[in-house]
Motif scaffolding. Sequence first.
Motif, PDB file in Angstrom:
ATOM      1  N   VAL A  15     -30.182 -20.319  62.284  1.00 45.73           N
ATOM      2  CA  VAL A  15     -29.591 -20.875  61.058  1.00 45.73           C
ATOM      3  C   VAL A  15     -28.462 -19.995  60.527  1.00 45.73           C
ATOM      4  CG1 VAL A  15     -31.316 -19.843  59.483  1.00 45.73           C
ATOM      5  CG2 VAL A  15     -30.103 -21.942  58.826  1.00 45.73           C
ATOM      6  N   ARG A  16     -28.595 -18.677  60.661  1.00 44.99           N
ATOM      7  CA  ARG A  16     -27.539 -17.809  60.137  1.00 44.99           C
ATOM      8  C   ARG A  16     -26.273 -17.903  60.991  1.00 44.99           C
ATOM      9  NH1 ARG A  16     -30.322 -12.087  59.283  1.00 44.99           N
ATOM     10  NH2 ARG A  16     -31.377 -12.725  61.201  1.00 44.99           N
ATOM     11  N   LEU A  17     -26.449 -17.963  62.290  1.00 47.69           N
ATOM     12  CA  LEU A  17     -25.304 -18.073  63.196  1.00 47.69           C
ATOM     13  C   LEU A  17     -24.568 -19.399  63.012  1.00 47.69           C
ATOM     14  CD1 LEU A  17     -23.796 -16.798  65.652  1.00 47.69           C
ATOM     15  CD2 LEU A  17     -25.370 -18.067  67.123  1.00 47.69           C
ATOM     16  N   ARG A  18     -25.323 -20.460  62.709  1.00 49.04           N
ATOM     17  CA  ARG A  18     -24.727 -21.802  62.686  1.00 49.04           C
ATOM     18  C   ARG A  18     -24.651 -22.407  61.280  1.00 49.04           C
ATOM     19  NH1 ARG A  18     -24.539 -21.832  68.090  1.00 49.04           N
ATOM     20  NH2 ARG A  18     -26.462 -21.119  69.090  1.00 49.04           N
ATOM     21  N   MET A  19     -24.694 -21.548  60.265  1.00 46.81           N
ATOM     22  CA  MET A  19     -24.583 -22.067  58.896  1.00 46.81           C
ATOM     23  C   MET A  19     -23.308 -22.889  58.684  1.00 46.81           C
ATOM     24  SD  MET A  19     -26.639 -22.153  56.379  1.00 46.81           S
ATOM     25  CE  MET A  19     -26.382 -23.256  54.996  1.00 46.81           C
ATOM     26  N   PRO A  20     -22.169 -22.548  59.310  1.00 47.11           N
ATOM     27  CA  PRO A  20     -20.975 -23.388  59.115  1.00 47.11           C
ATOM     28  C   PRO A  20     -21.172 -24.843  59.545  1.00 47.11           C
ATOM     29  CG  PRO A  20     -20.332 -21.254  59.983  1.00 47.11           C
ATOM     30  CD  PRO A  20     -21.838 -21.294  60.024  1.00 47.11           C
ATOM     31  N   ILE A  21     -21.896 -25.085  60.641  1.00 51.20           N
ATOM     32  CA  ILE A  21     -22.076 -26.488  61.037  1.00 51.20           C
ATOM     33  C   ILE A  21     -23.196 -27.154  60.244  1.00 51.20           C
ATOM     34  CG2 ILE A  21     -20.999 -26.282  63.308  1.00 51.20           C
ATOM     35  CD1 ILE A  21     -23.796 -26.298  64.566  1.00 51.20           C
ATOM     36  N   VAL A  22     -24.114 -26.358  59.686  1.00 49.76           N
ATOM     37  CA  VAL A  22     -25.085 -26.943  58.747  1.00 49.76           C
ATOM     38  C   VAL A  22     -24.341 -27.449  57.513  1.00 49.76           C
ATOM     39  CG1 VAL A  22     -27.087 -26.508  57.271  1.00 49.76           C
ATOM     40  CG2 VAL A  22     -27.008 -25.510  59.557  1.00 49.76           C
ATOM     41  N   GLU A  23     -23.387 -26.646  57.044  1.00 48.08           N
ATOM     42  CA  GLU A  23     -22.579 -27.052  55.887  1.00 48.08           C
ATOM     43  C   GLU A  23     -21.727 -28.273  56.222  1.00 48.08           C
ATOM     44  OE1 GLU A  23     -20.814 -23.230  55.179  1.00 48.08           O
ATOM     45  OE2 GLU A  23     -22.339 -22.672  53.706  1.00 48.08           O
ATOM     46  N   GLN A  24     -21.242 -28.358  57.463  1.00 48.37           N
ATOM     47  CA  GLN A  24     -20.490 -29.538  57.904  1.00 48.37           C
ATOM     48  C   GLN A  24     -21.387 -30.780  57.901  1.00 48.37           C
ATOM     49  OE1 GLN A  24     -18.337 -28.960  61.583  1.00 48.37           O
ATOM     50  NE2 GLN A  24     -17.786 -31.119  61.768  1.00 48.37           N
ATOM     51  N   LEU A  25     -22.617 -30.613  58.373  1.00 47.80           N
ATOM     52  CA  LEU A  25     -23.579 -31.718  58.342  1.00 47.80           C
ATOM     53  C   LEU A  25     -23.823 -32.192  56.909  1.00 47.80           C
ATOM     54  CD1 LEU A  25     -26.063 -33.231  60.023  1.00 47.80           C
ATOM     55  CD2 LEU A  25     -27.394 -31.596  58.670  1.00 47.80           C
ATOM     56  N   ILE A  26     -24.033 -31.244  56.004  1.00 39.16           N
ATOM     57  CA  ILE A  26     -24.287 -31.588  54.604  1.00 39.16           C
ATOM     58  C   ILE A  26     -23.113 -32.375  54.026  1.00 39.16           C
ATOM     59  CG2 ILE A  26     -24.532 -30.596  52.289  1.00 39.16           C
ATOM     60  CD1 ILE A  26     -26.190 -28.314  53.650  1.00 39.16           C
ATOM     61  N   GLU A  27     -21.893 -31.937  54.352  1.00 46.58           N
ATOM     62  CA  GLU A  27     -20.697 -32.604  53.832  1.00 46.58           C
ATOM     63  C   GLU A  27     -20.558 -34.023  54.391  1.00 46.58           C
ATOM     64  OE1 GLU A  27     -15.870 -31.908  53.808  1.00 46.58           O
ATOM     65  OE2 GLU A  27     -17.184 -30.165  53.950  1.00 46.58           O
ATOM     66  N   GLU A  28     -20.869 -34.193  55.679  1.00 45.62           N
ATOM     67  CA  GLU A  28     -20.653 -35.494  56.330  1.00 45.62           C
ATOM     68  C   GLU A  28     -21.792 -36.485  56.100  1.00 45.62           C
ATOM     69  OE1 GLU A  28     -19.457 -35.431  60.408  1.00 45.62           O
ATOM     70  OE2 GLU A  28     -17.869 -33.945  60.076  1.00 45.62           O
ATOM     71  N   VAL A  29     -23.017 -35.981  56.018  1.00 43.72           N
ATOM     72  CA  VAL A  29     -24.191 -36.862  55.987  1.00 43.72           C
ATOM     73  C   VAL A  29     -24.839 -36.936  54.605  1.00 43.72           C
ATOM     74  CG1 VAL A  29     -26.475 -37.273  57.006  1.00 43.72           C
ATOM     75  CG2 VAL A  29     -24.600 -36.454  58.447  1.00 43.72           C
ATOM     76  N   ALA A  30     -24.740 -35.849  53.840  1.00 39.91           N
ATOM     77  CA  ALA A  30     -25.344 -35.766  52.495  1.00 39.91           C
ATOM     78  C   ALA A  30     -26.826 -36.140  52.491  1.00 39.91           C
ATOM     79  CB  ALA A  30     -24.580 -36.643  51.511  1.00 39.91           C
ATOM     80  N   PRO A  31     -27.637 -35.454  53.309  1.00 38.15           N
ATOM     81  CA  PRO A  31     -29.070 -35.771  53.320  1.00 38.15           C
ATOM     82  C   PRO A  31     -29.773 -35.266  52.062  1.00 38.15           C
ATOM     83  CG  PRO A  31     -28.644 -33.886  54.736  1.00 38.15           C
ATOM     84  CD  PRO A  31     -27.305 -34.368  54.254  1.00 38.15           C
ATOM     85  N   ASP A  32     -30.878 -35.926  51.730  1.00 37.39           N
ATOM     86  CA  ASP A  32     -31.721 -35.448  50.628  1.00 37.39           C
ATOM     87  C   ASP A  32     -32.628 -34.310  51.090  1.00 37.39           C
ATOM     88  OD1 ASP A  32     -30.980 -37.574  48.676  1.00 37.39           O
ATOM     89  OD2 ASP A  32     -31.859 -38.854  50.216  1.00 37.39           O
ATOM     90  N   VAL A  33     -33.054 -34.395  52.346  1.00 39.47           N
ATOM     91  CA  VAL A  33     -33.977 -33.418  52.916  1.00 39.47           C
ATOM     92  C   VAL A  33     -33.477 -33.020  54.301  1.00 39.47           C
ATOM     93  CG1 VAL A  33     -36.361 -32.930  53.581  1.00 39.47           C
ATOM     94  CG2 VAL A  33     -35.908 -34.497  51.685  1.00 39.47           C
ATOM     95  N   ILE A  34     -33.506 -31.714  54.585  1.00 41.88           N
ATOM     96  CA  ILE A  34     -33.108 -31.192  55.897  1.00 41.88           C
ATOM     97  C   ILE A  34     -34.289 -30.419  56.476  1.00 41.88           C
ATOM     98  CG2 ILE A  34     -31.487 -29.735  57.170  1.00 41.88           C
ATOM     99  CD1 ILE A  34     -29.596 -29.996  54.726  1.00 41.88           C
ATOM    100  N   CYS A  35     -34.695 -30.795  57.684  1.00 38.16           N
ATOM    101  CA  CYS A  35     -35.762 -30.082  58.391  1.00 38.16           C
ATOM    102  C   CYS A  35     -35.135 -29.370  59.584  1.00 38.16           C
ATOM    103  CB  CYS A  35     -36.838 -31.047  58.866  1.00 38.16           C
ATOM    104  SG  CYS A  35     -37.766 -31.822  57.527  1.00 38.16           S
ATOM    105  N   LEU A  36     -35.150 -28.048  59.560  1.00 41.91           N
ATOM    106  CA  LEU A  36     -34.567 -27.253  60.633  1.00 41.91           C
ATOM    107  C   LEU A  36     -35.666 -26.620  61.484  1.00 41.91           C
ATOM    108  CD1 LEU A  36     -31.768 -25.352  58.663  1.00 41.91           C
ATOM    109  CD2 LEU A  36     -31.523 -27.445  60.015  1.00 41.91           C
TER     110      LEU A  36
END
Length: 269
Positions: A15-36
């Motif tokens: 998660v720390r290495l790929r936080m930028p694409i997690v943020e991209q996912l949040i911006e594009e999908v806007a989920p209420d809940v994220i399970c990693l």
Amino acid sequence: MTDRIKLVTWNINSVRLRMPIVEQLIEEVAPDVICLQETKCPDANFPENAFRKAGYEHMAIHGQKGYHGVATLSKLPLSNIEKRDFCQVGDSRHVAADVPFNGSSIRLHNFYVPAGGDEPDRTINPKFGHKLDFMVEMLGWLKGEETSKPAILVGDLNVAPYEHDVWSHKKLLKVVSHTPVETELFEQVREAGGWLDAMRQFTPLDEKLYTWWSYRAKDWSAADKGRRLDHVWVSQPLAPYVKGTTVLRDARGWEKPSDHAPVIAEFAI
């Protein structure tokens, strides 16, 4: 009243290495809940501030240094958080929490099932034995009281159960994740709890459906040698409220990607 939930499950592979694409996912999908899954960091080092900044105030985290790890991040309140230690080996592979929905709540299980190593023989490969034992423990627990109420089970379950969940059924029958001993046990777990395979409700069994593509392929998309290792199961009481599931395939091609793509599931009254 919470009458609509958009959920994403994703093996993020650090998660720390790929936080930028997690943020991209949040911006594009806007989920209420994220399970990693496979967050690969101890709880103390989890990037909580980044998630809070993005609007995910509620967290259920079960991590460990360098390996495994699961985390559920939510805009909605989480309660009754539970972290189960499967096979008594101390691995961080499960976290559960209640999420509000439809005037009540949904029990949400987030899993990272062991991959099982390379050799599908527990006598020479203890990792494969661990995987089977893990699923046997799931079989004994995830039924009855656990599934008589609205519940969701998501995560990297590391089994591709059906013929078209892999790029070649014939070639992968002796490859870990698609061997008969795994797929049969996997289906026992699902059927014992009356779980519905939500992804296959929206993509017929005779259509290919993948969530994982190896890093080894030079051009993963052109080769398209995928497997469906990530799953969304729902209990029977919740089944009428599943509105759709989508594999966000494009995310496999984002910068410094995980080898898994996120799966989006939507629930509404």
